[in-house]
Every structure is written in C-alpha cells, then in structure tokens.
Design an enzyme around this catalytic site. Structure first.
Site, PDB file in Angstrom:
ATOM      1  N   HIS A  22      -3.702 -23.124  -6.908  1.00  0.00           N
ATOM      2  CA  HIS A  22      -2.966 -22.917  -5.659  1.00  0.00           C
ATOM      3  C   HIS A  22      -3.246 -24.048  -4.681  1.00  0.00           C
ATOM      4  O   HIS A  22      -4.398 -24.409  -4.463  1.00  0.00           O
ATOM      5  CB  HIS A  22      -3.378 -21.577  -5.036  1.00  0.00           C
ATOM      6  CG  HIS A  22      -2.764 -21.328  -3.710  1.00  0.00           C
ATOM      7  ND1 HIS A  22      -3.507 -21.190  -2.570  1.00  0.00           N
ATOM      8  CD2 HIS A  22      -1.469 -21.239  -3.334  1.00  0.00           C
ATOM      9  CE1 HIS A  22      -2.704 -20.991  -1.548  1.00  0.00           C
ATOM     10  NE2 HIS A  22      -1.453 -21.021  -1.983  1.00  0.00           N
ATOM     11  N   ASP A  30      10.055 -41.515  -8.876  1.00  0.00           N
ATOM     12  CA  ASP A  30      11.183 -42.259  -9.415  1.00  0.00           C
ATOM     13  C   ASP A  30      10.684 -43.499 -10.165  1.00  0.00           C
ATOM     14  O   ASP A  30       9.484 -43.786 -10.197  1.00  0.00           O
ATOM     15  CB  ASP A  30      12.193 -42.602  -8.315  1.00  0.00           C
ATOM     16  CG  ASP A  30      11.678 -43.545  -7.239  1.00  0.00           C
ATOM     17  OD1 ASP A  30      10.817 -44.409  -7.523  1.00  0.00           O
ATOM     18  OD2 ASP A  30      12.154 -43.442  -6.095  1.00  0.00           O
ATOM     19  N   ASP A  64       4.259 -23.131  -3.018  1.00  0.00           N
ATOM     20  CA  ASP A  64       3.308 -22.467  -2.123  1.00  0.00           C
ATOM     21  C   ASP A  64       4.053 -21.698  -1.025  1.00  0.00           C
ATOM     22  O   ASP A  64       4.746 -22.295  -0.205  1.00  0.00           O
ATOM     23  CB  ASP A  64       2.381 -23.507  -1.508  1.00  0.00           C
ATOM     24  CG  ASP A  64       1.187 -22.899  -0.811  1.00  0.00           C
ATOM     25  OD1 ASP A  64       1.251 -21.711  -0.405  1.00  0.00           O
ATOM     26  OD2 ASP A  64       0.171 -23.603  -0.661  1.00  0.00           O
ATOM     27  N   MET A  74       9.719 -38.778   0.293  1.00  0.00           N
ATOM     28  CA  MET A  74       9.360 -40.053   0.881  1.00  0.00           C
ATOM     29  C   MET A  74      10.474 -40.464   1.836  1.00  0.00           C
ATOM     30  O   MET A  74      11.623 -40.635   1.411  1.00  0.00           O
ATOM     31  CB  MET A  74       9.175 -41.140  -0.178  1.00  0.00           C
ATOM     32  CG  MET A  74       8.834 -42.499   0.422  1.00  0.00           C
ATOM     33  SD  MET A  74       8.813 -43.833  -0.785  1.00  0.00           S
ATOM     34  CE  MET A  74       7.234 -43.533  -1.563  1.00  0.00           C
ATOM     35  N   TYR A 113       2.328 -42.584  -0.135  1.00  0.00           N
ATOM     36  CA  TYR A 113       1.478 -43.208  -1.157  1.00  0.00           C
ATOM     37  C   TYR A 113       0.047 -42.666  -1.089  1.00  0.00           C
ATOM     38  O   TYR A 113      -0.565 -42.374  -2.123  1.00  0.00           O
ATOM     39  CB  TYR A 113       1.445 -44.728  -0.987  1.00  0.00           C
ATOM     40  CG  TYR A 113       2.711 -45.459  -1.367  1.00  0.00           C
ATOM     41  CD1 TYR A 113       3.554 -45.006  -2.375  1.00  0.00           C
ATOM     42  CD2 TYR A 113       3.066 -46.630  -0.711  1.00  0.00           C
ATOM     43  CE1 TYR A 113       4.704 -45.685  -2.709  1.00  0.00           C
ATOM     44  CE2 TYR A 113       4.217 -47.325  -1.040  1.00  0.00           C
ATOM     45  CZ  TYR A 113       5.035 -46.845  -2.040  1.00  0.00           C
ATOM     46  OH  TYR A 113       6.172 -47.525  -2.378  1.00  0.00           O
ATOM     47  N   TYR A 131      14.513 -43.687  -3.031  1.00  0.00           N
ATOM     48  CA  TYR A 131      13.819 -42.674  -2.233  1.00  0.00           C
ATOM     49  C   TYR A 131      13.901 -41.297  -2.897  1.00  0.00           C
ATOM     50  O   TYR A 131      14.117 -40.289  -2.239  1.00  0.00           O
ATOM     51  CB  TYR A 131      14.368 -42.616  -0.806  1.00  0.00           C
ATOM     52  CG  TYR A 131      14.091 -43.886  -0.034  1.00  0.00           C
ATOM     53  CD1 TYR A 131      12.834 -44.121   0.526  1.00  0.00           C
ATOM     54  CD2 TYR A 131      15.064 -44.860   0.131  1.00  0.00           C
ATOM     55  CE1 TYR A 131      12.569 -45.281   1.233  1.00  0.00           C
ATOM     56  CE2 TYR A 131      14.807 -46.028   0.831  1.00  0.00           C
ATOM     57  CZ  TYR A 131      13.564 -46.233   1.381  1.00  0.00           C
ATOM     58  OH  TYR A 131      13.301 -47.388   2.078  1.00  0.00           O
ATOM     59  N   ASN A 133      11.406 -39.934  -4.676  1.00  0.00           N
ATOM     60  CA  ASN A 133      10.072 -39.379  -4.890  1.00  0.00           C
ATOM     61  C   ASN A 133       9.908 -38.039  -4.186  1.00  0.00           C
ATOM     62  O   ASN A 133      10.388 -37.847  -3.072  1.00  0.00           O
ATOM     63  CB  ASN A 133       9.015 -40.362  -4.379  1.00  0.00           C
ATOM     64  CG  ASN A 133       9.147 -41.701  -5.053  1.00  0.00           C
ATOM     65  OD1 ASN A 133       9.058 -41.804  -6.264  1.00  0.00           O
ATOM     66  ND2 ASN A 133       9.404 -42.735  -4.266  1.00  0.00           N
TER      67      ASN A 133
END
Length: 142
Positions: A22, A30, A64, A74, A113, A131, A133
């Site tokens: 959890h 990507d 969650d 991102m 990052y 973009y 990610n």
C-alpha cells in the site's frame, strides 16, 4: 500463461505488482523516459503502448483510495507547445476501472524524475506520445 491475466503483464511485472505494498508507486514510462538510470527496479515492456498496459494493470492493481490524487502525470515544460491527448485516454481508462473522475496531479518534470527514483519500479514501454509518463500509487486489496 494464466487465465484472467492479460498477456501484456509479463511474469516479471506480475511479480513486481504482487511485491508492492500500500502506497508504493510504480512509473509507467514512455519511450523517451530515462528508465534505466532512474529505476530501482526496471521492467521492460518494449513494444507496448501505455494505455493498453494501464488497462491491464488496473485489472489487478487498486489505486490508493486514501489520497486525493493516486496518479501523477509529468507536466509539460513551460514554453513547450506539445499536446497531451493521451492524458484523456488515461483518465477514461482510470474512470472505467476505478470510478475516479479526477485522479491526476501534475508534477513538474524534474520533480517527476526525483519521484521516479523513489518509486518501487519503472516500467519502460515503447509509448511514443510526448509527456506520456504516469505514476500510480497502489491501494489496499480488500
């Protein structure tokens, strides 16, 4: 192979998803993401696009429910004119699988990052959208 598990979920990825607890996070990266240099654990999913992989993961993996935004994108670098239509695809998949209508927070590139370096694992995909990610925070299995 197993019944009910997408062929997109490799044995290595299934193991990673099962090991996660959890609030652990996983990055679905990507093709441009520096996964090998940022990952504690790197799972290769070359040749796969993120939307299909996201849908397969969410069939096994709860987000969650104790945080306001269990997924992170991102953010586009200021001044970049790149479009992000893939974000709407992600939103539709997450809403269909979880019912969440606004699951995303946007994270600045370098902060993303740093967060990725702390994630349980990074899945390196062949996704070519810019973009694309995505970070998912694992929820509780009930």
């Amino acid at each position: 192979m197993l019944i009910g598990i997408s062929k997109l979920i490799s044995p290595e990825l299934l193991k990673i998803l099962m090991e996660m607890g959890h609030s652990d996070e996983i990055v679905i990266a990507d093709g441009n993401f520096p996964g090998a240099s940022h990952a504690q654990r790197l799972v290769r999913a070359d040749g796969h696009n993120i939307p299909e992989l996201l849908d397969a993961i969410l069939q096994l993996f709860p987000l969650d429910q104790y945080v306001e935004k269990p997924a992170a994108l991102m953010g586009v670098v200021p001044g970049d004119t790149a479009e992000t239509p893939i974000w709407a695809e992600y939103g539709a998949i997450i809403e269909a699988r979880t019912g969440l209508k606004e699951p995303f927070e946007e994270v600045e590139r370098f902060a993303f990052y740093e967060r990725a370096k702390k994630a349980y694992a990074v899945i390196a995909t062949g996704e070519s959208a810019l973009y694309a990610n995505l970070i998912l925070k694992k929820g509780v299995i009930q």
